[in-house]
Design a protein around this motif. Sequence first.
Motif, PDB file in Angstrom:
ATOM      1  N   MET A 131       0.832  -1.093  -0.121  1.00  0.00           N
ATOM      2  CA  MET A 131       0.072   0.138  -0.171  1.00  0.00           C
ATOM      3  C   MET A 131       0.840   1.251   0.035  1.00  0.00           C
ATOM      4  O   MET A 131       0.550   2.217  -0.480  1.00  0.00           O
ATOM      5  CB  MET A 131      -0.895   0.063   1.060  1.00  0.00           C
ATOM      6  CG  MET A 131      -2.082  -1.019   1.245  1.00  0.00           C
ATOM      7  SD  MET A 131      -3.067  -1.131   2.564  1.00  0.00           S
ATOM      8  CE  MET A 131      -3.800   0.433   2.221  1.00  0.00           C
ATOM      9  N   ILE A 132       1.997   1.247   0.566  1.00  0.00           N
ATOM     10  CA  ILE A 132       2.968   2.365   0.840  1.00  0.00           C
ATOM     11  C   ILE A 132       3.576   2.634  -0.610  1.00  0.00           C
ATOM     12  O   ILE A 132       3.645   3.943  -0.985  1.00  0.00           O
ATOM     13  CB  ILE A 132       4.189   2.376   1.876  1.00  0.00           C
ATOM     14  CG1 ILE A 132       3.395   2.338   3.161  1.00  0.00           C
ATOM     15  CG2 ILE A 132       5.124   3.307   1.727  1.00  0.00           C
ATOM     16  CD1 ILE A 132       4.399   1.795   4.341  1.00  0.00           C
ATOM     17  N   GLU A 133       3.805   1.579  -1.201  1.00  0.00           N
ATOM     18  CA  GLU A 133       4.235   1.698  -2.729  1.00  0.00           C
ATOM     19  C   GLU A 133       3.316   1.767  -3.601  1.00  0.00           C
ATOM     20  O   GLU A 133       3.905   2.093  -4.868  1.00  0.00           O
ATOM     21  CB  GLU A 133       5.245   0.312  -3.028  1.00  0.00           C
ATOM     22  CG  GLU A 133       6.269   0.155  -1.952  1.00  0.00           C
ATOM     23  CD  GLU A 133       6.944  -1.283  -2.212  1.00  0.00           C
ATOM     24  OE1 GLU A 133       8.208  -1.388  -1.572  1.00  0.00           O
ATOM     25  OE2 GLU A 133       6.308  -1.912  -2.904  1.00  0.00           O
ATOM     26  N   GLY A 134       2.162   1.930  -3.353  1.00  0.00           N
ATOM     27  CA  GLY A 134       1.099   2.126  -4.364  1.00  0.00           C
ATOM     28  C   GLY A 134       0.418   0.970  -5.143  1.00  0.00           C
ATOM     29  O   GLY A 134      -0.377   1.219  -6.165  1.00  0.00           O
ATOM     30  N   ARG A 135       0.780  -0.169  -4.712  1.00  0.00           N
ATOM     31  CA  ARG A 135       0.495  -1.407  -5.452  1.00  0.00           C
ATOM     32  C   ARG A 135      -0.666  -1.953  -4.522  1.00  0.00           C
ATOM     33  O   ARG A 135      -0.841  -2.804  -3.790  1.00  0.00           O
ATOM     34  CB  ARG A 135       1.576  -2.480  -5.427  1.00  0.00           C
ATOM     35  CG  ARG A 135       2.949  -2.106  -6.185  1.00  0.00           C
ATOM     36  CD  ARG A 135       3.823  -2.926  -6.239  1.00  0.00           C
ATOM     37  NE  ARG A 135       4.567  -3.404  -4.899  1.00  0.00           N
ATOM     38  CZ  ARG A 135       4.403  -4.215  -4.127  1.00  0.00           C
ATOM     39  NH1 ARG A 135       3.530  -5.247  -4.515  1.00  0.00           N
ATOM     40  NH2 ARG A 135       4.935  -4.267  -2.853  1.00  0.00           N
ATOM     41  N   TYR A 136      -1.838  -1.169  -4.818  1.00  0.00           N
ATOM     42  CA  TYR A 136      -3.137  -1.383  -3.902  1.00  0.00           C
ATOM     43  C   TYR A 136      -3.913  -2.901  -4.488  1.00  0.00           C
ATOM     44  O   TYR A 136      -4.304  -3.468  -3.561  1.00  0.00           O
ATOM     45  CB  TYR A 136      -4.206  -0.309  -4.227  1.00  0.00           C
ATOM     46  CG  TYR A 136      -3.700   0.947  -3.858  1.00  0.00           C
ATOM     47  CD1 TYR A 136      -3.588   1.086  -2.312  1.00  0.00           C
ATOM     48  CD2 TYR A 136      -3.185   1.831  -4.580  1.00  0.00           C
ATOM     49  CE1 TYR A 136      -3.231   2.423  -1.922  1.00  0.00           C
ATOM     50  CE2 TYR A 136      -2.801   3.163  -4.105  1.00  0.00           C
ATOM     51  CZ  TYR A 136      -2.714   3.228  -2.858  1.00  0.00           C
ATOM     52  OH  TYR A 136      -2.406   4.606  -2.309  1.00  0.00           O
ATOM     53  N   ASP A 137      -3.479  -3.238  -5.770  1.00  0.00           N
ATOM     54  CA  ASP A 137      -4.012  -4.627  -6.187  1.00  0.00           C
ATOM     55  C   ASP A 137      -3.294  -5.872  -5.293  1.00  0.00           C
ATOM     56  O   ASP A 137      -4.331  -6.668  -4.854  1.00  0.00           O
ATOM     57  CB  ASP A 137      -3.966  -4.877  -7.485  1.00  0.00           C
ATOM     58  CG  ASP A 137      -4.792  -4.160  -8.295  1.00  0.00           C
ATOM     59  OD1 ASP A 137      -5.706  -3.512  -7.791  1.00  0.00           O
ATOM     60  OD2 ASP A 137      -4.314  -3.825  -9.575  1.00  0.00           O
ATOM     61  N   ASP A 138      -1.965  -5.678  -5.271  1.00  0.00           N
ATOM     62  CA  ASP A 138      -1.385  -6.798  -4.324  1.00  0.00           C
ATOM     63  C   ASP A 138      -1.698  -6.628  -3.003  1.00  0.00           C
ATOM     64  O   ASP A 138      -2.017  -7.758  -2.210  1.00  0.00           O
ATOM     65  CB  ASP A 138       0.238  -6.597  -4.708  1.00  0.00           C
ATOM     66  CG  ASP A 138       0.625  -6.629  -5.751  1.00  0.00           C
ATOM     67  OD1 ASP A 138      -0.148  -7.296  -6.961  1.00  0.00           O
ATOM     68  OD2 ASP A 138       1.722  -6.047  -6.286  1.00  0.00           O
ATOM     69  N   ALA A 139      -1.907  -5.345  -2.438  1.00  0.00           N
ATOM     70  CA  ALA A 139      -2.530  -5.382  -0.847  1.00  0.00           C
ATOM     71  C   ALA A 139      -3.854  -5.856  -0.833  1.00  0.00           C
ATOM     72  O   ALA A 139      -3.872  -6.548   0.220  1.00  0.00           O
ATOM     73  CB  ALA A 139      -2.473  -3.806  -0.569  1.00  0.00           C
ATOM     74  N   ARG A 140      -4.515  -5.725  -1.838  1.00  0.00           N
ATOM     75  CA  ARG A 140      -5.864  -6.465  -1.589  1.00  0.00           C
ATOM     76  C   ARG A 140      -6.029  -7.715  -1.726  1.00  0.00           C
ATOM     77  O   ARG A 140      -6.718  -8.428  -0.968  1.00  0.00           O
ATOM     78  CB  ARG A 140      -6.701  -5.750  -2.817  1.00  0.00           C
ATOM     79  CG  ARG A 140      -8.383  -5.999  -2.733  1.00  0.00           C
ATOM     80  CD  ARG A 140      -9.365  -5.313  -3.544  1.00  0.00           C
ATOM     81  NE  ARG A 140      -8.968  -5.261  -4.877  1.00  0.00           N
ATOM     82  CZ  ARG A 140      -8.286  -4.525  -5.631  1.00  0.00           C
ATOM     83  NH1 ARG A 140      -8.039  -3.302  -5.016  1.00  0.00           N
ATOM     84  NH2 ARG A 140      -8.081  -4.409  -6.946  1.00  0.00           N
ATOM     85  N   LYS A 141      -5.000  -8.274  -2.545  1.00  0.00           N
ATOM     86  CA  LYS A 141      -4.648  -9.832  -2.760  1.00  0.00           C
ATOM     87  C   LYS A 141      -4.465 -10.343  -1.318  1.00  0.00           C
ATOM     88  O   LYS A 141      -4.810 -11.403  -0.809  1.00  0.00           O
ATOM     89  CB  LYS A 141      -3.908 -10.225  -3.619  1.00  0.00           C
ATOM     90  CG  LYS A 141      -4.523 -10.128  -5.022  1.00  0.00           C
ATOM     91  CD  LYS A 141      -3.321 -10.423  -6.336  1.00  0.00           C
ATOM     92  CE  LYS A 141      -3.938  -9.994  -7.562  1.00  0.00           C
ATOM     93  NZ  LYS A 141      -2.894 -10.419  -8.686  1.00  0.00           N
ATOM     94  N   LYS A 142      -3.386  -9.648  -0.423  1.00  0.00           N
ATOM     95  CA  LYS A 142      -3.014 -10.062   0.745  1.00  0.00           C
ATOM     96  C   LYS A 142      -4.017 -10.046   1.679  1.00  0.00           C
ATOM     97  O   LYS A 142      -4.156 -10.964   2.418  1.00  0.00           O
ATOM     98  CB  LYS A 142      -1.828  -9.147   1.112  1.00  0.00           C
ATOM     99  CG  LYS A 142      -0.664  -9.666   0.339  1.00  0.00           C
ATOM    100  CD  LYS A 142      -0.157 -10.886   0.383  1.00  0.00           C
ATOM    101  CE  LYS A 142       0.999 -11.450  -0.472  1.00  0.00           C
ATOM    102  NZ  LYS A 142       1.375 -12.806  -0.053  1.00  0.00           N
ATOM    103  N   PHE A 143      -4.925  -8.889   1.611  1.00  0.00           N
ATOM    104  CA  PHE A 143      -5.948  -8.842   2.584  1.00  0.00           C
ATOM    105  C   PHE A 143      -7.005 -10.109   2.206  1.00  0.00           C
ATOM    106  O   PHE A 143      -7.720 -10.530   3.143  1.00  0.00           O
ATOM    107  CB  PHE A 143      -6.672  -7.449   2.477  1.00  0.00           C
ATOM    108  CG  PHE A 143      -5.707  -6.362   3.146  1.00  0.00           C
ATOM    109  CD1 PHE A 143      -5.313  -6.501   4.595  1.00  0.00           C
ATOM    110  CD2 PHE A 143      -5.279  -5.053   2.559  1.00  0.00           C
ATOM    111  CE1 PHE A 143      -4.636  -5.559   5.147  1.00  0.00           C
ATOM    112  CE2 PHE A 143      -4.980  -4.090   2.900  1.00  0.00           C
ATOM    113  CZ  PHE A 143      -4.364  -4.513   4.346  1.00  0.00           C
TER     114      PHE A 143
END
Length: 532
Positions: A131-143
């Motif tokens: 999320m800090i790096e702006g990769r919101y899709d990857d963050a959403r997958k982790k969540f």
Amino acid sequence: MIRILGFVLFVLALAAGFAWLADRPGELSVIWQGQRADMSLMVAATLVVSLIAAVMFSWWLVRVIWTSPHSIQRYFRARKRDRGYQALSTGLIAAGAGDAVGARKMLTRTKGLLSADQEPLIHLLEAQAAMIEGRYDDARKKFELMADDPETRELGLRGLYLEARRLGANEAARQYAERAAEKAPQLAWATEAALEYRSQAGDWDEALKLLGDGRTASPEEKKAHARRKAVLLAARAAAKLDADPKGAREDAHQALKLDENFVPAGLVEARAYLREDNLRKAASILEKLWKATAHGDVARLYVRARSGDSATDRLKRAEKLEALRPNNAEALYAVAEAALEARDFPRARAKAEAAARLSPRESAFLLLADIEDAETGDQGRIRHWMNQALKAPRDPAWTADGVTAPEWRAVSPVTGRLDAFEWRTPVSTLEGPVEEGSADAVDEAIRTLPPLAIAVKPVPRAETAVVVETEKPVVVAAVPEPVQATATVQEKPKTETAAQETEPPFYGLPDDPGVKDGTGAKRDGTSGFRLF
């Protein structure tokens, strides 16, 4: 501490045993394989204890040697785990501080020292770093992975909820909040969010079911719970008032039990009684609310409780309100308004002026303008009161997040917050339906307001009025003359004319005195016009 105490007791017991044997001497003979051994009882006890100690020491030594490989392996594993947890802690701190480089570095180190199956917080660190790096899709997958794990389900759902709110996906956010509230009712954020979404949809039954009874809460939480329940009950009562007046009355009554001075609930209950033609109970509820709050909506409903009443009857009811709360601006305004409808202009003017003195506000001066229009029709005085209304503070209204509503609502139309409307002086008014994002529109409108215009009073000048009489409309020209060095002050006559007695009693003279006839005569009997 317990081990030390046990060791001391064991030593004391052993010493007591040896002392007991020393006080009772004896001989012990042992014959084994043709050999006879004679010894004292103390020596024999010492040999037995020594033998037991030797056996225990030998067993310990064998066990240490046998388990040494496992102990060494466990030591290095614990050291590696400690280093991994230290890297994980440092990475979470870096992620919270917004250090993307540091969070990513600690994440790599943590993955080399710990397993994600062993420590689920590694997924959280990875999601935060993404999320800090702006990769919101990857963050959403982790969540999503965390939401599927029973250990991290609540954490993953909260991350997905916040991400959906950030993207403006309200329906997805509602589903995540509902799921979290169902799985973990103790989560305050999930319950709050689900409650707001159900309230926005007008699903008051489900909202009340989700709210629960709040028996296990603290005293402060119980108070907040009672307030929310009263708001939801009042909203449900208002929704069913037209179709089910009896049910609305019961819900409003329950809301008043939780908060006896809750004006919206009292108004709904009174309206329900009026629908059932029970004027006495409706008046009793409104009078109780009026004594406690002196609310303007209560006064309006009380005065106009019965549609068939004459203007005189409404005036009597308004006077009863004034008797219950004397020297109150709302009561005086209600009496003035009813007196105007009853064509009792002296009383209407007196009460309206008293209300304007107690609480200068827009409606009081507009009422004075209506009284002036109905009684004298003097356009100058009407414009004077209209000007005072423009300068006066606005009337209190139901306000939430900078938006006013004609009636109380349970949910803010801007933010969706429950119990957001308050009875206070509004900042601004938005006309028409409020769409999503209206708060930004309000902020933008405030930022684009033109600067305040400061009126500068011109330097006084002597003037000569010139009257031109033609067949066309009268043209008045003001010819300025230089101010003289000396001025003559004319003494005001002691006797006042009838016109002067009818001037507004406060807030100065009218800005435009008006013209009552076409001769151009002034109030003091002289001819000509005076513009300044």
